[in-house]
Scaffold this active site. Sequence first.
Site: not given
Length: 649
Positions: A163, A168-169, A189, A191, A362, A391
């Site tokens: 973090n 920006n949390d 948190g 980033d 994905d 995947e």
Amino acid sequence: MHYRNFRTAFFLKAFVIAIALGLVSCKEKPNTAAMSEGAEKITTEIRDIERVEPPNWWVGFKNTELQLLVKHSDISERTPRISYPGVHIKAIHKADSPNYLFIDLEIEKTTEPGKFNILFEHQDHEALMYTYTLMPRLKPAEDYIGFDSSDVIYLITPDRFANANSENDIVETLQERRIDRTDDYARHGGDIEGITDHLDYIHDLGFTAVWPCPLLINDMPEASYHGYAITDYYRVDPRFGTLETYKALSEGLHQRGMKHVMDQVVNHCGIEHWWMSDLPFKDWLNYQHYFENEGRAIITEHHRTTNQDLYASEVDKALETGGWFVPVMPDLNQRNPFMASYLIQNSIWWIETIQLNGIRQDTYPYSDKSFLSDWAGAIMDEYPNFSIVGEEWSTNPLLIGYWQEGANNKDGYDSNLKSTMDFAMQEQIVKGLLEPETWGTGLIRLYNGLANDFAYPNPSDILIFPDNHDMNRIFTQLGGDIVKTKMALSYMLVLPRVVQVYYGTEILMNDFEKPGDHGLIRTDYPGGWEGDPVNVFTGEGLTDDQKDMKGFLKTLLNYRKHSKAIQQGKTLHFAPKDGVYLLIRKAEDEIVIHVLNSNTEPIAIDLERYDELGLTGTVFKDIINGDEVLWKDRLTLSKPGSLILTSKF
């Protein structure tokens, strides 16, 4: 739009529209160059329209077609018009919802970059306007170099790594507005800046690429940290950062000679995606009628073999690729041509915007496979040296090989996909290291697993890994055994493969407390938060075992980074005997020998068995501890584990 002085704004806008329509001009017959120059000088961008996607585009693509999705109230009642040299409207498509238009554009190869206005005219109302930008490309398509067998990719769950920006949390405009590091499924948190700030650390460990889990916005009410329930395909999650911080991550990687792999999701979105309140078409989603009429989702039964099964029923095939992954992740219908174009263009937009080197896609076998071929084909046609890995979570090599480009599939399917994921080999490595040595168990599993490479068109393009964000940590899988964990890692790192390592493997991160719990698997990286008592980045508070594992992996990774034998050499291995398994990689004047020994008591192996290698009398160096080893007569192995020797020192 809202103006303080409506009258002034009205006349200003009318004048701008008149210019765009050619009703006002300083020249009687403006030439093409003048029009282009004028368009490039547009400084006041007008955004009357709620949404236009892609939000911008580039000139100079092989494919000169672009389809714009336009979202605005009753936009279908309006007619779009463009006056810009080299840009032509080929077709206009109305959707089932009156609030969408799809505009097919032709962008000629000679079109100049610049800004132009799209007018949306209505016979009874003032025209609306949207300023669109065509940008110059930053580098030739051939310079987008993908990952290959020279690379080891560091996989990161961004919310749990570091973090760097606590401001920006919490974003008050989003649904999930809490930080709780004691809750495995809440946001913690981490980033983008947290990754960027530690690129030197990742680089020094010996990694050559970084793959963060998805960084696009997941505006979901809970568990939004993981990133796989995207609610806007063109927006970075503000809790991770901004588009500019995302670009800075790429720039930081490239400055260090590293590569950037983006995790993308074309199979499904999050149920809070902006279009869910007003879907463009009645078939925008799979099994949409059940969701709309009955308030329930139809969930896939995960029968992925239906993609290859010659005898699969239509109902089973439809449910596999059409069923929703989970109730909060609507399944996208890529058979709808507008959805297909949307997703293909979105991938290309991110490649250009972030300057990507690769994509990890994905849940690959859950999407429509015809679309997947078109999607991968469109990307690889534009970027011939790019890389995509899909995947396919299967332990059957036949299913994995089916998806790789060049496979001789009985149904004629060509995936255009460079790389798939080697879940099959990963499973065999773990099983083999946990089992006792018998005729059919133990190290023979590793030997037989690698022997399956004959089924793959390009084995060295396949991605191997000890674990990932959806699996038990490798240290957990191997029962907390450090020696076996080193054996698994070293074996994978000398195979003819692309390799991915999950963050924290270097310090024996585990999920012993709740094995298999995804929130715990994706736990915080020590030192990523101010005040952490343990800091991996500085080494403070690490145990001796953690320091040893980190040093082991760092040494091996940095050797591999410069090893032609491991990256592209020939491979030879000998069937395990007496609990010892040898694999050799060779290129020009470099030989790397990898020895796995499962014996708990010292053993001396007769080297005569390996005479075909012609190595008698050769002096090798132990890559990990630097000791010299003479290859002659017998090799004594004093303890179980891995021995990695090199002839180049």
